[in-house]
Design a protein around this motif. Structure first.
Motif, PDB file in Angstrom:
ATOM      1  N   THR A  11     -18.425  75.294  39.110  1.00 46.85           N
ATOM      2  CA  THR A  11     -19.054  75.738  37.749  1.00 46.85           C
ATOM      3  C   THR A  11     -18.311  76.101  36.657  1.00 46.85           C
ATOM      4  N   TRP A  12     -16.990  76.694  36.853  1.00 48.44           N
ATOM      5  CA  TRP A  12     -16.231  76.990  35.645  1.00 48.44           C
ATOM      6  C   TRP A  12     -15.592  75.712  34.978  1.00 48.44           C
ATOM      7  N   CYS A  13     -15.733  74.561  35.412  1.00 43.04           N
ATOM      8  CA  CYS A  13     -14.893  73.362  34.985  1.00 43.04           C
ATOM      9  C   CYS A  13     -15.681  72.870  33.897  1.00 43.04           C
ATOM     10  N   ASP A  56     -15.913  79.842  43.578  1.00 39.99           N
ATOM     11  CA  ASP A  56     -15.913  81.244  44.373  1.00 39.99           C
ATOM     12  C   ASP A  56     -17.205  81.788  44.067  1.00 39.99           C
ATOM     13  N   GLU A 110     -25.901  80.937  42.988  1.00 38.12           N
ATOM     14  CA  GLU A 110     -25.357  80.451  41.534  1.00 38.12           C
ATOM     15  C   GLU A 110     -25.121  79.050  41.651  1.00 38.12           C
ATOM     16  N   PHE A 135     -26.956  76.278  39.133  1.00 36.14           N
ATOM     17  CA  PHE A 135     -26.244  75.433  38.146  1.00 36.14           C
ATOM     18  C   PHE A 135     -26.437  74.042  38.400  1.00 36.14           C
TER      19      PHE A 135
END
Lengths: 181, 184
Positions: B72-74, B105, B110, B114
């Motif tokens: 998700t952070w990419c 993580d 979540e 997403f």
């Protein structure tokens, strides 16, 4: 003939640089480092600022402390101060809004190059003067133009020197114009 | 002492050749080391999907599989997702199965939120470090593997690629003929 030699050597250098540039993408892993700085002097019993400057390896960026999207991982500093040295507000610099090749229309709020974090520290009035060491970690998540790397924690360690506050200046006693009369 | 320019040129060319051969050899070794799976059978895994089911890669033998590791952070991973959605729609009936593996993580909730926001129409699996290790460590994302109908890795892609390049690789794995029937 000399011209040929110069051209050959020029080509040689250009080729080496080109191959080196191709090398760098696949294998380089991003790194963020804490730049060395002179030991900060902190006055006992007062609020002091300690500046920590970090450097992001060229070609990479990390999210700022206030990234532009919910899912992005912010850069955060966590400190474990010595006893009797209180850590107050940690101030992060504003990031830079940049768009990247992978998404030219979106802007990400990032740090690249150098950035400085300001830490407020108040040594208690009772603390002994001398050197103290802070430990902590900087959590960051880095990307380059095409890929992102898992979040990392950089171990942060820095020393401070606690000094006694300067004694207040003694005021001169008021002089009476009639003194000595 | 006067130097023969021809000798200087010859020395320069020799050094250039040695440099080229040396650097190419290093690069070849690095590529081989970073893509040990190309041409090999994709390691089987067992992962949970967002809908709670258990998924084995081997369940998809007979299908052309695009295995995409993401998080998700990419941000670059997000760029590819709408393309994967389109490709799944376009080539699903021809035997393409995209599988997303979230190396995150974040909580499953979540990740699910997403995935919903991104309109993902293919299974999203919850990644594990052991699976990442089996696939070469997944040092950065996105990381995609193009697996033919027999479970062989035809190509790997590190980092974001163009849509055209992704579609070309999808066509390659679809063109592979299966020796085993699809189970899913």
């Amino acid at each position: 003939m000399v011209k040929r030699v110069v051209i050959s050597l020029g080509l040689l250098v250009a080729l080496a640089l080109e191959l080196r540039a191709q090398e760098s993408f696949a294998k380089k892993s991003p790194s963020v480092t804490l730049l060395p700085a002179p030991t900060a002097q902190l006055t006992r019993g007062k609020v002091n600022n300690v500046q920590l400057t970090f450097s992001v390896e060229p070609g990479f960026h990390i999210n700022s402390n206030q990234p532009s999207a919910e899912y992005l991982i912010p850069t955060t500093l966590k400190l474990d101060p010595p006893t009797d040295l209180m850590v107050g507000k940690i101030t992060y610099p504003p990031g830079e809004d940049r768009s990247f090749a992978f998404s030219p229309t979106d802007k990400l709020n990032v740090y690249s190059g150098r950035f400085t974090v300001l830490v407020r520290v108040r040594p208690l009035a009772s603390v002994l003067a001398g050197e103290y060491e802070f430990h902590g970690s900087l959590r960051y998540q880095a990307c380059d133009n095409a890929a992102c790397f898992p979040p990392k924690n950089l171990a942060v360690r820095f020393a401070v020197k606690v000094v006694k506050p300067r004694p207040p200046r003694k005021k001169n006693p008021a002089q009476s114009p009639h003194a000595g009369n | 002492m006067k130097r023969d320019p021809l000798v200087i040129v010859a020395v320069a060319v020799t050094i250039a050749l040695m440099l080229v051969v040396g650097l190419r050899s290093v690069r070849h070794q690095q590529n081989s080391a970073s893509a040990p799976l190309k041409g090999a059978l994709a390691p089987d895994f067992t992962l949970s999907s967002l809908d709670g089911s258990t998924v084995h890669l081997s369940d998809y033998r007979g299908k052309a599989v695009l295995l995409n590791f993401w998080a998700t952070w990419c941000p670059p991973c997000k760029i590819e997702m709408p393309w994967f959605v389109e490709l799944q729609k376009q080539y699903g009936s021809a035997g393409l199965q995209i599988l997303g593996v979230a190396m995150d993580d974040a909580s499953p909730e979540e990740i699910a939120r997403f995935a919903k926001e991104m309109g993902i129409n293919y299974p999203v699996l919850l990644g594990k470090e052991t699976v990442g290790d089996a696939y070469g460590g997944v040092e950065f994302l996105p990381y995609s593997l193009y697996i033919d109908r027999n479970g062989k890795v035809l190509d790997v892609a590190y980092g974001l690629k163009g849509r055209g390049e992704i579609e070309d690789d999808v066509k390659k794995i679809l063109a592979s003929s299966a020796t085993v029937q699809a189970q899913k």
